[in-house]
Design a protein around this motif. Structure first.
Motif, PDB file in Angstrom:
ATOM      1  N   TYR A 130       7.947  68.783  12.941  1.00  0.00           N
ATOM      2  CA  TYR A 130       9.282  68.401  13.372  1.00  0.00           C
ATOM      3  C   TYR A 130      10.025  67.733  12.224  1.00  0.00           C
ATOM      4  O   TYR A 130       9.426  67.268  11.256  1.00  0.00           O
ATOM      5  N   TYR A 131      11.300  67.700  12.356  1.00  0.00           N
ATOM      6  CA  TYR A 131      12.147  67.017  11.381  1.00  0.00           C
ATOM      7  C   TYR A 131      12.584  65.689  11.983  1.00  0.00           C
ATOM      8  O   TYR A 131      12.850  65.593  13.172  1.00  0.00           O
ATOM      9  N   ALA A 132      12.626  64.670  11.129  1.00  0.00           N
ATOM     10  CA  ALA A 132      13.024  63.361  11.614  1.00  0.00           C
ATOM     11  C   ALA A 132      13.839  62.641  10.552  1.00  0.00           C
ATOM     12  O   ALA A 132      13.790  62.969   9.367  1.00  0.00           O
ATOM     13  N   CYS A 133      14.564  61.646  10.998  1.00  0.00           N
ATOM     14  CA  CYS A 133      15.357  60.817  10.102  1.00  0.00           C
ATOM     15  C   CYS A 133      14.432  60.163   9.078  1.00  0.00           C
ATOM     16  O   CYS A 133      13.427  59.569   9.448  1.00  0.00           O
ATOM     17  N   PRO A 134      14.754  60.282   7.786  1.00  0.00           N
ATOM     18  CA  PRO A 134      13.870  59.753   6.744  1.00  0.00           C
ATOM     19  C   PRO A 134      13.732  58.235   6.778  1.00  0.00           C
ATOM     20  O   PRO A 134      12.745  57.687   6.294  1.00  0.00           O
ATOM     21  N   VAL A 135      14.720  57.564   7.341  1.00  0.00           N
ATOM     22  CA  VAL A 135      14.662  56.107   7.363  1.00  0.00           C
ATOM     23  C   VAL A 135      14.459  55.576   8.784  1.00  0.00           C
ATOM     24  O   VAL A 135      14.443  54.371   9.008  1.00  0.00           O
TER      25      VAL A 135
END
Ligand SMILES: [Zn+2]
Length: 63
Positions: free
Chosen positions: A45-50
């Motif tokens: 999955y993709y997620a917010c880096p911060v």
């Protein structure tokens, strides 16, 4: 009152993006990660880096 230059929040950031890149609500490039939850082990999955906006999206999903 200052007029906040609010961008149209249509969430169409990823439209027309065929490179597989996704951008979270911060405007940052989302990181591809691997879920290790019990429900979805090993699922990418993709997620917010911060981890600030809480944005996330399963990889391979088409909209
Ligand atoms: Zn973010």
């Amino acid at each position: 009152m200052a007029s906040t230059s609010r961008r149209s929040t249509s969430g169409s950031y990823s439209s027309g993006n065929v490179t597989g890149e996704h951008f979270c609500k911060c405007g940052l490039r989302a990181l591809l990660q691997v879920s290790n939850s019990i429900a979805n082990p090993g699922r990418k999955y993709y997620a917010c880096p911060v981890r600030r906006c809480g944005w996330f999206r399963w990889a391979g999903q088409t909209f």
